[in-house]
Design an enzyme around this catalytic site. Sequence first.
Site, PDB file in Angstrom:
ATOM      1  N   HIS A  13       0.852  -1.204   0.000  1.00 48.16           N
ATOM      2  CA  HIS A  13       0.000   0.000   0.000  1.00 48.16           C
ATOM      3  C   HIS A  13       0.880   1.243   0.000  1.00 48.16           C
ATOM      4  CE1 HIS A  13      -3.684   2.323   1.591  1.00 48.16           C
ATOM      5  NE2 HIS A  13      -2.724   3.220   1.400  1.00 48.16           N
ATOM      6  N   LYS A  98     -10.051   0.080  -4.835  1.00 47.44           N
ATOM      7  CA  LYS A  98      -9.939   0.741  -3.538  1.00 47.44           C
ATOM      8  C   LYS A  98     -11.234   1.454  -3.179  1.00 47.44           C
ATOM      9  CE  LYS A  98      -8.013   2.538   0.125  1.00 47.44           C
ATOM     10  NZ  LYS A  98      -6.756   3.182   0.421  1.00 47.44           N
ATOM     11  N   HIS A 135     -10.324   1.686   2.886  1.00 44.39           N
ATOM     12  CA  HIS A 135      -9.991   2.701   3.886  1.00 44.39           C
ATOM     13  C   HIS A 135     -11.151   2.672   4.882  1.00 44.39           C
ATOM     14  CE1 HIS A 135      -8.140   6.635   5.199  1.00 44.39           C
ATOM     15  NE2 HIS A 135      -9.249   6.556   5.905  1.00 44.39           N
TER      16      HIS A 135
HETATM   17  O1  DOR Z   1      -2.464   9.787   5.602  1.00 43.43           O
HETATM   18  C1  DOR Z   1      -2.944   9.459   4.537  1.00 43.43           C
HETATM   19  N1  DOR Z   1      -2.495   9.970   3.365  1.00 43.43           N
HETATM   20  N2  DOR Z   1      -3.945   8.577   4.516  1.00 43.43           N
HETATM   21  C2  DOR Z   1      -4.605   8.278   3.405  1.00 43.43           C
HETATM   22  O2  DOR Z   1      -5.527   7.505   3.484  1.00 43.43           O
HETATM   23  C3  DOR Z   1      -4.254   8.939   2.123  1.00 43.43           C
HETATM   24  C4  DOR Z   1      -2.901   9.442   2.115  1.00 43.43           C
HETATM   25  C5  DOR Z   1      -2.628  10.413   0.993  1.00 43.43           C
HETATM   26  O3  DOR Z   1      -3.014  10.145  -0.144  1.00 43.43           O
HETATM   27  O4  DOR Z   1      -1.994  11.445   1.243  1.00 43.43           O
HETATM   28 ZN    ZN Z   2      -2.972   5.221   1.688  1.00 47.39          ZN
END
Ligand code: DOR
Ligand code: ZN
Length: 344
Positions: A13, A98, A135
């Site tokens: 991921h 996703k 998520h």
């Molecule tokens: O902290 C995060 N950043 N969590 C996420 O789910 C997305 C990610 C991002 O794309 O910056």
């Molecule tokens: Zn992520």
Amino acid sequence: MTLIKIQTPDDWHLHFRDGDMLNETVPATARCFKRAIVMPNLVPPVTNAKMVEEYRQRILDARPDNSDFEPLMTLYLTNETTCEDIVKAKQVGTVAAKLYPAGATTNSDAAVKELDALFPIFDEMQKQGMLLLIHGEVTDNHIDIFDREKEFIARNLTRIVAAFPGLKIVFEHITTKDAVDFVVAANENVAATITPQHLLLNRNDLLVGGIRPHNYCLPVLKRNIHQKALREIVATGNKKFFLGTDSAPHEKDQKESACGCAGCYSAWSAIELYTHVFDELGALDKLEGFASHYGADFYGLPRNEGTITLVKEDWTIPEQIILPNGKPIVPFFAGQNCTWKLIE
Ligand code: DOR
Ligand code: ZN
């Protein structure tokens, strides 16, 4: 000299972003990972087979010379996604789709507003053998941010898992004891990824002594009992839990802002920091399973053939990195000590 050698790991991921940022993010990951599951939350998001193929090519073009790094592509689900989109995405090699609840995180505004309307899509994914990556946070204003993962399990994840027992589901970047307990008790088609930040830190590291924007990510860091549950489960070597860095770059001034972005850019230190954690836990013998075996096994992909070696040696993670556009980014754990180093 203390060394540890493990089969070449994968990152299940992460966020590469797009454009010239790829010239930073792809080499950083390819230095130690053979494959990575690439998140589709671009602007605009990667919502169909054509976009998947084009994005994959841009990533391949950003690989260092002689690199055999392989991006594993994902599709961004919206309420406009059709079964045909799933079939076509599968045909071009997309391994997973996703699910972002709309508004849950970075670039998720276009994502899923009506979860139940997606059940026919999950059914098609189950038929196609495409994984569902989730998520897992509710987004209702009245639900406290620290309770959003737990609430998602109760309200949504339980019923998705029950309705689609043949669908492989990865509960991404889990942050709570509730998530650990849920995954342990769930059927064998449910697994989870865990980030370095959620193993290393808890919400005190975000809020005590001043706000630390570079430790802000989503799902947000939780209290120490949850961090402890994550650390305990990886130390057992349970094969439902595997490596997913959620490396998510944002430029320095977008993090150090009155409304800072969520995400920790960990690609330059992730494998080292996981090793550091497993060493602290007295569980270095469990690192290889977590980093290099369980993810591939769950995805139904072969394990990698090569190896990487780390040496027990202190080093300091750089205070900042300059991006291809000339702007600085502060990497995760900047200025802090890591006790393991990759031998390149
Ligand atoms: O902290 C995060 N950043 N969590 C996420 O789910 C997305 C990610 C991002 O794309 O910056
Ligand atoms: Zn992520």
